[in-house]
Write an enzyme that holds these catalytic residues in place. Sequence first.
Site, mmCIF file in Angstrom:
data_model
loop_
_atom_site.group_PDB
_atom_site.id
_atom_site.type_symbol
_atom_site.label_atom_id
_atom_site.label_comp_id
_atom_site.label_asym_id
_atom_site.label_seq_id
_atom_site.Cartn_x
_atom_site.Cartn_y
_atom_site.Cartn_z
ATOM 1 C CD GLU A 143 42.703 -42.558 -113.650
ATOM 2 O OE1 GLU A 143 43.384 -43.423 -113.038
ATOM 3 O OE2 GLU A 143 42.284 -41.523 -113.108
HETATM 4 N N1 COA Z 1 31.230 -43.866 -113.712
HETATM 5 C C1 COA Z 1 29.930 -44.142 -113.945
HETATM 6 N N2 COA Z 1 29.220 -45.043 -113.247
HETATM 7 C C2 COA Z 1 29.855 -45.712 -112.273
HETATM 8 C C3 COA Z 1 31.225 -45.487 -111.978
HETATM 9 C C4 COA Z 1 31.923 -44.519 -112.749
HETATM 10 N N3 COA Z 1 33.201 -44.216 -112.539
HETATM 11 N N4 COA Z 1 31.570 -46.310 -110.971
HETATM 12 C C5 COA Z 1 30.475 -47.002 -110.641
HETATM 13 N N5 COA Z 1 29.444 -46.655 -111.439
HETATM 14 C C6 COA Z 1 28.065 -47.171 -111.417
HETATM 15 C C7 COA Z 1 27.997 -48.607 -111.890
HETATM 16 O O1 COA Z 1 27.992 -48.685 -113.300
HETATM 17 C C8 COA Z 1 26.718 -49.089 -111.239
HETATM 18 O O2 COA Z 1 25.640 -48.652 -112.001
HETATM 19 P P1 COA Z 1 24.315 -49.636 -112.176
HETATM 20 O O3 COA Z 1 23.738 -49.695 -110.786
HETATM 21 O O4 COA Z 1 23.480 -48.881 -113.141
HETATM 22 O O5 COA Z 1 24.846 -50.945 -112.646
HETATM 23 C C9 COA Z 1 26.693 -48.302 -109.927
HETATM 24 O O6 COA Z 1 27.593 -47.209 -110.090
HETATM 25 C C10 COA Z 1 27.174 -49.097 -108.749
HETATM 26 O O7 COA Z 1 28.416 -49.681 -109.103
HETATM 27 P P2 COA Z 1 28.798 -51.168 -108.651
HETATM 28 O O8 COA Z 1 30.050 -51.530 -109.389
HETATM 29 O O9 COA Z 1 27.621 -52.068 -108.799
HETATM 30 O O10 COA Z 1 29.049 -50.906 -107.105
HETATM 31 P P3 COA Z 1 30.090 -51.545 -106.099
HETATM 32 O O11 COA Z 1 29.808 -50.914 -104.797
HETATM 33 O O12 COA Z 1 30.069 -53.038 -106.199
HETATM 34 O O13 COA Z 1 31.528 -51.063 -106.618
HETATM 35 C C11 COA Z 1 33.197 -49.478 -107.365
HETATM 36 C C12 COA Z 1 31.890 -49.716 -106.574
HETATM 37 C C13 COA Z 1 33.454 -47.967 -107.317
HETATM 38 C C14 COA Z 1 34.354 -50.220 -106.684
HETATM 39 C C15 COA Z 1 33.029 -49.980 -108.820
HETATM 40 O O14 COA Z 1 31.811 -49.470 -109.343
HETATM 41 C C16 COA Z 1 34.146 -49.560 -109.746
HETATM 42 O O15 COA Z 1 35.190 -50.178 -109.763
HETATM 43 N N6 COA Z 1 33.920 -48.479 -110.553
HETATM 44 C C17 COA Z 1 34.900 -48.018 -111.531
HETATM 45 C C18 COA Z 1 35.823 -47.038 -110.843
HETATM 46 C C19 COA Z 1 36.929 -46.570 -111.760
HETATM 47 O O16 COA Z 1 37.741 -47.318 -112.246
HETATM 48 N N7 COA Z 1 36.984 -45.237 -111.944
HETATM 49 C C20 COA Z 1 37.994 -44.592 -112.739
HETATM 50 C C21 COA Z 1 37.341 -43.657 -113.687
HETATM 51 S S1 COA Z 1 38.551 -42.870 -114.681
#
Ligand code: COA
Length: 265
Positions: free
Chosen positions: A141
């Site tokens: 976060e």
């Molecule tokens: N909220 C909304 N959308 C999210 C998300 C979240 N927390 N986490 C991932 N997504 C979406 C991405 O924007 C992407 O959308 P798109 O296809 O339209 O571009 C899709 O999910 C796939 O994510 P991507 O990053 O391409 O996949 P990945 O498998 O390479 O990585 C994660 C997955 C989860 C490691 C990475 O997406 C990430 O770090 N997400 C943020 C997680 C985070 O910090 N959450 C805390 C929230 S308080």
Amino acid sequence: MSSLLIERSGPVVRVTLNRPEVRNAFNEAVIAELSAWAENVTQDGSPTGSGQRARVAVLAGAGKAFCAGADLTWMSRMTAYSHEENLRDAGALAAMFNALDSLPLPLIGRVQGAALGGGTGLAAVCDIVVAAEDATFGFTEAKLGILPAVISPFAVQKIGISAARELFLTAARFSAARAKEIGLVHAVVPEADLDAAIDAYVRELVTSAPGAITGAKHLIAAVAGRIPAEVAELTAQTIARHRVSAEGQDGMRAFLEKRKAGWIE
Ligand code: COA
């Protein structure tokens, strides 16, 4: 398509977050569905061991990741909300975590891929967490300019103050091995073995008495952080009640009579 899949297989109810396209990030719909499910289990009361009710719940995520935490598209819209609306939303999120945390059934987390932010929070409210070797966790976060507020009571209880101070502040991602070291995860296995590892836990859990399991969960919450003298009355009351319960009597007699207790199928 529902954002939650609920499937029953014998004594196990499996609840799967089902928004793989956003790595199972949770928005209002997921929060409402997951809360409704968890509150319904709570309202059902303690399982009776009659074989009718589920004995174990598994929380899983569809696709590549367990859960990417709160949906950032949804959260970023919050700026258009008033403070009261933000409070109401955060309250709904807290109610979801509370309902999961106090589920009367044992809750097993099945973690593959990422469990970030609220995804790590979900792991914290599971009784048992089985993670794939390459799973990643993180209280990310602060990297997003916010903080892990709603999940903090559950996370701090699970991992302790020292790890929380390090991990909430660095917001660094950490491995399944580290998660196990700090008590967030209980077993780390190759991803292909996740279900077998969960089955092994289920086999143990179904031979423990359902009422004793629910009682133990309440007991742990009630004694955590208290000094023994403060809870002596509560612990005495608890064992006195369970000793004379139908389940306690059946369990002890079954041992002495070299037979299976009634709750064992
Ligand atoms: N909220 C909304 N959308 C999210 C998300 C979240 N927390 N986490 C991932 N997504 C979406 C991405 O924007 C992407 O959308 P798109 O296809 O339209 O571009 C899709 O999910 C796939 O994510 P991507 O990053 O391409 O996949 P990945 O498998 O390479 O990585 C994660 C997955 C989860 C490691 C990475 O997406 C990430 O770090 N997400 C943020 C997680 C985070 O910090 N959450 C805390 C929230 S308080």
